[in-house]
Design an enzyme around this catalytic site. Structure first.
Site, PDB file in Angstrom:
ATOM      1  N   HIS A   1       0.830  -1.209   0.000  1.00 19.89           N
ATOM      2  CA  HIS A   1       0.000   0.000   0.000  1.00 19.89           C
ATOM      3  C   HIS A   1       0.861   1.253   0.000  1.00 19.89           C
ATOM      4  CE1 HIS A   1       0.538  -0.341   4.420  1.00 19.89           C
ATOM      5  NE2 HIS A   1       0.181   0.924   4.498  1.00 19.89           N
TER       6      HIS A   1
ATOM      7  N   HIS B   1       0.834   5.478   1.238  1.00 21.20           N
ATOM      8  CA  HIS B   1       0.248   6.622   1.936  1.00 21.20           C
ATOM      9  C   HIS B   1       0.844   7.866   1.293  1.00 21.20           C
ATOM     10  CE1 HIS B   1      -1.678   4.397   5.116  1.00 21.20           C
ATOM     11  NE2 HIS B   1      -0.545   3.824   5.455  1.00 21.20           N
TER      12      HIS B   1
ATOM     13  N   TYR C   1      11.874   4.013   0.599  1.00 20.96           N
ATOM     14  CA  TYR C   1      10.794   4.443  -0.290  1.00 20.96           C
ATOM     15  C   TYR C   1       9.885   5.439   0.408  1.00 20.96           C
ATOM     16  CZ  TYR C   1      12.541  -0.010  -1.966  1.00 20.96           C
ATOM     17  OH  TYR C   1      13.363  -1.037  -2.343  1.00 20.96           O
TER      18      TYR C   1
END
Length: 176
Positions: free
Chosen positions: A60, A62, A148
Site C-alpha cells: 500500500h 500513503h 521508499y
C-alpha cells in the site's frame, strides 16, 4: 448504507491510502517501485500536483498531496496512476469473473481512502503518520532505514532530524 461523499476543495491538501487488492505477502509496489515512480511522474506532468509526503510499502501507499488552485480532481490522478502502473505489468494476477467482465486488472483495490487536511496541525500529524508507517508495520526499526519515503527529503530540508523517532518498538502490524 452510509451516504458517503468525497470532499472536493479546489487547491486542497489530502491524505490518501491506496491499497493493492491482494495485500498479504505481496511486495509488488517495492518490487516495481521504479515503474511506480515513472507512472507518478508521467501523471504529474499531465495533471500537476504537489507530493507533500509519500511512502511506498510492499502492498500500500500513503501520500499527502496538494492540488493546484482551482483543481480538486485527485480521483483522476489516482485512476491514471493505478491504470498506468497496471497496464505496464504483465497480466499474471488472478482476476475474478467480475473483474474480467469489466476489463479490470486484479492489482488494486477499486477505491482508496482520502482525508481532507483541515489545518497545519492536521497536516503535520498526517505527514508524521506517513513517515512512521514502515516502522509501524515492522518493516524497519528506524524511520530513516526505509528507502521508499519522502522522509529523506524532509531530513535534507532540515524539517526532521536524521534520527527522528529513534528506535521504536512496534507490536501491532497493520493500519488502523
Amino acid at each position: 448504507m452510509p451516504n458517503y461523499r468525497r470532499a472536493f476543495v479546489p487547491g486542497g491538501t489530502w491524505f490518501f491510502t491506496v491499497n493493492l487488492l491482494e495485500g498479504k505477502n505481496n511486495d509488488l509496489l517495492i518490487r516495481e517501485v521504479d515503474l511506480l515512480r515513472e507512472t507518478v511522474r508521467a501523471v504529474k506532468q499531465r495533471y500537476p500536483f504537489q507530493i507533500d509526503a509519500w511512502v511506498v510499502l510492499p502492498e500500500h501507499i500513503h501520500a499527502v498531496w496538494t492540488l493546484p488552485p482551482g483543481d480538486a480532481d485527485f480521483s483522476k490522478r489516482w485512476r491514471l496512476i493505478k491504470s498506468g502502473f497496471s497496464r505496464a505489468l504483465p497480466l499474471t494476477e488472478y482476476r475474478s469473473s467480475v473483474r474480467k467482465a469489466s476489463g479490470e486488472r486484479g492489482i488494486w483495490q477499486r477505491h482508496f481512502w482520502e482525508h481532507l487536511i483541515r489545518d497545519e496541525k492536521d497536516f503535520e500529524r498526517h505527514v508524521d503518520y506517513v513517515h512512521v508507517n514502515p516502522v509501524k508495520h515492522g518493516l524497519v526499526s528506524q524511520v530513516n532505514q526505509w528507502p521508499y519515503s519522502s522522509f529523506h527529503r524532509y531530513v535534507e530540508k532540515g524539517i526532521y532530524p536524521e534520527n527522528w523517532c529513534g528506535e521504536l518498538e512496534v507490536s501491532i502490524k497493520g493500519d488502523e
